[in-house]
Design a protein around this motif. Structure first.
Motif, PDB file in Angstrom:
ATOM      1  N   ILE A 101       0.806  -1.139  -0.074  1.00 41.98           N
ATOM      2  CA  ILE A 101       0.201   0.116  -0.169  1.00 41.98           C
ATOM      3  C   ILE A 101       0.999   1.138  -0.073  1.00 41.98           C
ATOM      4  N   GLU A 102       0.764   2.161  -1.110  1.00 38.62           N
ATOM      5  CA  GLU A 102       1.424   3.300  -1.034  1.00 38.62           C
ATOM      6  C   GLU A 102       0.820   4.632  -1.244  1.00 38.62           C
ATOM      7  N   MET A 103       1.283   5.675  -0.857  1.00 44.85           N
ATOM      8  CA  MET A 103       0.402   6.853  -1.083  1.00 44.85           C
ATOM      9  C   MET A 103       0.411   7.227  -2.646  1.00 44.85           C
ATOM     10  N   ALA A 104      -0.940   7.559  -3.108  1.00 41.79           N
ATOM     11  CA  ALA A 104      -0.821   7.884  -4.638  1.00 41.79           C
ATOM     12  C   ALA A 104      -0.447   9.260  -4.854  1.00 41.79           C
ATOM     13  N   ASP A 105       0.929   9.485  -5.083  1.00 42.22           N
ATOM     14  CA  ASP A 105       1.403  10.706  -5.005  1.00 42.22           C
ATOM     15  C   ASP A 105       2.232  10.921  -6.240  1.00 42.22           C
ATOM     16  N   THR A 106       2.187  10.163  -7.340  1.00 42.79           N
ATOM     17  CA  THR A 106       2.317  10.022  -8.814  1.00 42.79           C
ATOM     18  C   THR A 106       1.431   9.830  -9.876  1.00 42.79           C
ATOM     19  N   PHE A 107       1.544  10.445 -10.972  1.00 42.94           N
ATOM     20  CA  PHE A 107       0.631   9.802 -12.029  1.00 42.94           C
ATOM     21  C   PHE A 107       0.798   8.436 -12.361  1.00 42.94           C
ATOM     22  N   ASP A 108       2.020   7.797 -12.185  1.00 44.68           N
ATOM     23  CA  ASP A 108       1.911   6.214 -12.331  1.00 44.68           C
ATOM     24  C   ASP A 108       1.025   5.736 -11.401  1.00 44.68           C
ATOM     25  N   HIS A 109       0.704   6.061  -9.983  1.00 42.88           N
ATOM     26  CA  HIS A 109       0.029   5.529  -9.252  1.00 42.88           C
ATOM     27  C   HIS A 109      -1.410   5.260  -9.762  1.00 42.88           C
ATOM     28  N   ILE A 132      -9.539  10.357 -19.112  1.00 43.83           N
ATOM     29  CA  ILE A 132      -9.429  10.503 -20.415  1.00 43.83           C
ATOM     30  C   ILE A 132     -10.610  10.390 -21.220  1.00 43.83           C
ATOM     31  N   MET A 133     -11.316   9.246 -20.999  1.00 44.27           N
ATOM     32  CA  MET A 133     -12.559   8.942 -21.890  1.00 44.27           C
ATOM     33  C   MET A 133     -13.912   9.873 -21.187  1.00 44.27           C
ATOM     34  N   GLU A 134     -13.869  10.059 -20.195  1.00 42.81           N
ATOM     35  CA  GLU A 134     -14.948  11.020 -19.880  1.00 42.81           C
ATOM     36  C   GLU A 134     -14.647  12.362 -20.446  1.00 42.81           C
ATOM     37  N   MET A 135     -13.454  12.868 -20.758  1.00 41.21           N
ATOM     38  CA  MET A 135     -12.906  14.238 -21.298  1.00 41.21           C
ATOM     39  C   MET A 135     -13.644  13.934 -22.783  1.00 41.21           C
ATOM     40  N   LEU A 136     -13.256  12.796 -23.330  1.00 44.30           N
ATOM     41  CA  LEU A 136     -13.844  12.651 -24.654  1.00 44.30           C
ATOM     42  C   LEU A 136     -15.201  12.626 -24.908  1.00 44.30           C
ATOM     43  N   ASP A 137     -15.934  12.072 -23.759  1.00 44.10           N
ATOM     44  CA  ASP A 137     -17.564  12.141 -23.848  1.00 44.10           C
ATOM     45  C   ASP A 137     -17.871  13.615 -23.669  1.00 44.10           C
ATOM     46  N   PHE A 138     -17.307  14.261 -22.992  1.00 40.67           N
ATOM     47  CA  PHE A 138     -17.771  15.706 -22.626  1.00 40.67           C
ATOM     48  C   PHE A 138     -17.580  16.830 -23.803  1.00 40.67           C
ATOM     49  N   TYR A 139     -16.275  16.525 -24.441  1.00 39.36           N
ATOM     50  CA  TYR A 139     -16.084  17.214 -25.441  1.00 39.36           C
ATOM     51  C   TYR A 139     -16.262  16.828 -26.825  1.00 39.36           C
ATOM     52  N   MET A 180      -6.574   6.854 -15.109  1.00 34.45           N
ATOM     53  CA  MET A 180      -6.270   7.704 -16.062  1.00 34.45           C
ATOM     54  C   MET A 180      -7.091   7.537 -17.265  1.00 34.45           C
ATOM     55  N   GLU A 181      -7.399   6.119 -17.689  1.00 33.03           N
ATOM     56  CA  GLU A 181      -8.284   6.083 -18.816  1.00 33.03           C
ATOM     57  C   GLU A 181      -9.605   6.546 -18.558  1.00 33.03           C
ATOM     58  N   ARG A 182     -10.084   6.335 -17.364  1.00 34.77           N
ATOM     59  CA  ARG A 182     -11.453   6.964 -17.187  1.00 34.77           C
ATOM     60  C   ARG A 182     -11.484   8.278 -17.217  1.00 34.77           C
ATOM     61  N   GLN A 232      -3.280  12.186 -25.980  1.00 29.00           N
ATOM     62  CA  GLN A 232      -1.977  12.220 -25.904  1.00 29.00           C
ATOM     63  C   GLN A 232      -2.174  13.707 -25.122  1.00 29.00           C
ATOM     64  N   VAL A 233      -2.728  14.695 -25.404  1.00 32.52           N
ATOM     65  CA  VAL A 233      -2.684  15.970 -24.746  1.00 32.52           C
ATOM     66  C   VAL A 233      -3.020  15.671 -23.362  1.00 32.52           C
ATOM     67  N   ALA A 234      -4.438  14.952 -23.292  1.00 34.47           N
ATOM     68  CA  ALA A 234      -5.183  14.602 -21.986  1.00 34.47           C
ATOM     69  C   ALA A 234      -4.041  14.111 -20.888  1.00 34.47           C
ATOM     70  N   ARG A 235      -3.282  12.986 -21.462  1.00 38.26           N
ATOM     71  CA  ARG A 235      -2.506  12.166 -20.703  1.00 38.26           C
ATOM     72  C   ARG A 235      -1.096  13.166 -20.042  1.00 38.26           C
ATOM     73  N   THR A 236      -0.794  14.032 -20.943  1.00 37.07           N
ATOM     74  CA  THR A 236       0.032  14.898 -20.604  1.00 37.07           C
ATOM     75  C   THR A 236      -0.191  15.918 -19.579  1.00 37.07           C
ATOM     76  N   ALA A 237      -1.430  16.282 -19.753  1.00 38.71           N
ATOM     77  CA  ALA A 237      -2.249  17.376 -18.977  1.00 38.71           C
ATOM     78  C   ALA A 237      -2.346  16.606 -17.478  1.00 38.71           C
ATOM     79  N   CYS A 238      -2.731  15.467 -17.481  1.00 37.82           N
ATOM     80  CA  CYS A 238      -3.019  14.413 -16.227  1.00 37.82           C
ATOM     81  C   CYS A 238      -1.604  14.667 -15.346  1.00 37.82           C
ATOM     82  N   HIS A 239      -0.482  14.310 -16.015  1.00 34.99           N
ATOM     83  CA  HIS A 239       0.781  14.272 -15.406  1.00 34.99           C
ATOM     84  C   HIS A 239       0.985  15.408 -14.606  1.00 34.99           C
ATOM     85  N   LYS A 240       0.628  16.628 -15.218  1.00 34.93           N
ATOM     86  CA  LYS A 240       1.011  18.003 -14.438  1.00 34.93           C
ATOM     87  C   LYS A 240      -0.154  18.312 -13.384  1.00 34.93           C
ATOM     88  N   LEU A 241      -1.377  17.801 -13.668  1.00 37.53           N
ATOM     89  CA  LEU A 241      -2.426  18.049 -12.640  1.00 37.53           C
ATOM     90  C   LEU A 241      -2.297  17.215 -11.332  1.00 37.53           C
TER      91      LEU A 241
END
Length: 77
Positions: free
Chosen positions: A8-16, A39-46, A35-37, A58-67
């Motif tokens: 059990i680890e703290m979810a402190d990185t995007f990889d988690h 991105i797919m919800e973003m594709l549903d919304f926009y 992460m896939e959820r 790809q853009v959403a994945r990059t944004a998720c890393h930063k967020l």
């Protein structure tokens, strides 16, 4: 907290978030991970122009890393 490799680890990185399986959403769709959820919800919304779905992912994945980094920084302050 996330369970990775039987630890059990703290979810402190995007990889988690990419490593953890996701629960079904309200439409009973099951995604491989959080992460896939997101991105797919973003594709549903926009509305993404046909042919640009891969670029949008790809853009959403990059944004998720930063967020995730920003979220943890904001939580510490």
């Amino acid at each position: 907290m996330v369970l990775i490799d039987e630890r059990i680890e703290m979810a402190d990185t995007f990889d988690h978030y990419a490593a953890v399986t996701d629960a079904p959403d309200r439409d009973r769709r099951v995604f491989r991970n959080k992460m896939e959820r997101v991105i797919m919800e973003m594709l549903d919304f926009y509305k993404i122009e046909e042919g640009f779905e891969d670029l949008a992912r790809q853009v959403a994945r990059t944004a998720c890393h930063k967020l995730v980094k920003d979220m943890l920084y904001e939580a510490r302050t």
